[in-house]
Scaffold this active site. Structure first.
Site, mmCIF file in Angstrom:
data_model
loop_
_atom_site.group_PDB
_atom_site.id
_atom_site.type_symbol
_atom_site.label_atom_id
_atom_site.label_comp_id
_atom_site.label_asym_id
_atom_site.label_seq_id
_atom_site.Cartn_x
_atom_site.Cartn_y
_atom_site.Cartn_z
ATOM 1 N N ILE A 1 35.823 30.313 -54.991
ATOM 2 C CA ILE A 1 37.293 30.291 -54.828
ATOM 3 C C ILE A 1 37.727 29.055 -55.597
ATOM 4 O O ILE A 1 37.286 27.941 -55.283
ATOM 5 C CB ILE A 1 37.748 30.107 -53.361
ATOM 6 C CG1 ILE A 1 37.255 31.249 -52.478
ATOM 7 C CG2 ILE A 1 39.265 30.015 -53.291
ATOM 8 C CD1 ILE A 1 37.851 31.215 -51.060
ATOM 9 N N GLU B 1 28.500 29.453 -48.985
ATOM 10 C CA GLU B 1 27.844 28.149 -49.034
ATOM 11 C C GLU B 1 28.846 27.152 -49.556
ATOM 12 O O GLU B 1 29.637 27.476 -50.441
ATOM 13 C CB GLU B 1 26.659 28.184 -50.001
ATOM 14 C CG GLU B 1 25.419 28.798 -49.401
ATOM 15 C CD GLU B 1 24.342 29.010 -50.437
ATOM 16 O OE1 GLU B 1 24.139 28.100 -51.272
ATOM 17 O OE2 GLU B 1 23.733 30.085 -50.419
ATOM 18 N N ASN C 1 32.227 18.583 -50.152
ATOM 19 C CA ASN C 1 33.429 19.247 -50.673
ATOM 20 C C ASN C 1 34.444 19.448 -49.538
ATOM 21 O O ASN C 1 34.615 20.544 -49.001
ATOM 22 C CB ASN C 1 33.020 20.586 -51.303
ATOM 23 C CG ASN C 1 34.150 21.215 -52.089
ATOM 24 O OD1 ASN C 1 35.302 20.784 -51.987
ATOM 25 N ND2 ASN C 1 33.836 22.230 -52.871
ATOM 26 N N TYR D 1 37.684 26.614 -45.425
ATOM 27 C CA TYR D 1 36.850 27.586 -44.701
ATOM 28 C C TYR D 1 36.990 27.422 -43.186
ATOM 29 O O TYR D 1 37.027 28.409 -42.453
ATOM 30 C CB TYR D 1 35.389 27.442 -45.136
ATOM 31 C CG TYR D 1 35.127 27.854 -46.578
ATOM 32 C CD1 TYR D 1 35.692 29.016 -47.102
ATOM 33 C CD2 TYR D 1 34.302 27.106 -47.408
ATOM 34 C CE1 TYR D 1 35.451 29.408 -48.413
ATOM 35 C CE2 TYR D 1 34.049 27.493 -48.722
ATOM 36 C CZ TYR D 1 34.627 28.640 -49.222
ATOM 37 O OH TYR D 1 34.387 29.031 -50.504
#
Ligand SMILES: CC(C)(COP(=O)(O)OP(=O)(O)OC[C@H]1O[C@@H](n2cnc3c(N)ncnc32)[C@H](O)[C@@H]1OP(=O)(O)O)[C@@H](O)C(=O)NCCC(=O)NCCS
Length: 121
Positions: free
Chosen positions: A70, A104, A109, A116
Site C-alpha cells: 500500500i 507483513e 514503519n 493497519y
C-alpha cells in the site's frame, strides 16, 4: 474527490518515471508489471482527477489474501488515502469470499503500523 479503481498497465506506465521519486522505491517497473499480469494478484489505484495518488495490492492463495503493498504519493501522506485503499482491499476480499488477510510490516514503519492497527490488524 478520490476514486479507486482496478489498476491497469496504462496506470503503471503513467507513473513509471516517478515510482522512485514520488512513491517509495518499492518494486521495479518490471516486477510491478508482472504482478499486474498475474491472475492471482489484484491491484487498485487511487486517483484524484486523473492524477495517481496511491496504489495497493494483494496476492491470493486459495482462500487467503496477502497484502503486498500500500503506497501513497509522498507529498500526500497522512491525509486518509492509505485508509481508503486499505478499506477497498478489505471490501475486495469480502467480495471474493476470502477467509483471511495477512500482511507483513517493518517494525520501524510507524505510519503503516498505525494504518493497519486502525483496521484492527
Ligand atoms: C503507510 C501509508 C500507505 C499510509 O498511508 P496514509 O495515506 O498516510 O494513511 P492515512 O492518512 O489513511 O492514515 C492512517 C493512520 O495512520 C496514521 N499515520 C499516518 N501517517 C502517519 C505518520 N507519519 N506517523 C504516525 N502515524 C501516521 C494516522 O494517524 C492514521 O490514523 P487516524 O486516521 O486514526 O489518524 C503511507 O505512509 C505510505 O505510502 N508509506 C510508504 C509505503 C509503505 O511503507 N507502505 C506500507 C507497507 S507495504
Amino acid at each position: 474527490m478520490i476514486t479507486i479503481n482496478p489498476m491497469t498497465l496504462s496506470d503503471l506506465d503513467s507513473i513509471s518515471d516517478i515510482l522512485v521519486s514520488d512513491f517509495d522505491d518499492f518494486w521495479s517497473y518490471s516486477i510491478f508489471k508482472s504482478e499486474l499480469e498475474n491472475e492471482n494478484s489484484k491491484y487498485i489505484v487511487a486517483k484524484d482527477q486523473n492524477n495517481i495518488v496511491g496504489f495497493a495490492g494483494i496476492w491470493i492463495a486459495i482462500d487467503e489474501a496477502h497484502i503486498t503493498n500500500i503506497v501513497c504519493r509522498k507529498n500526500l501522506r497522512n491525509k486518509g488515502i492509505g485508509s481508503l485503499l486499505l478499506q477497498e482491499l478489505i471490501n475486495l476480499c469480502i467480495n471474493l469470499k476470502l477467509n483471511s488477510i495477512t500482511l507483513e510490516v517493518n517494525s520501524n514503519n510507524l505510519p503503516a503500523i498505525n494504518l493497519y492497527e486502525k483496521f484492527r490488524f
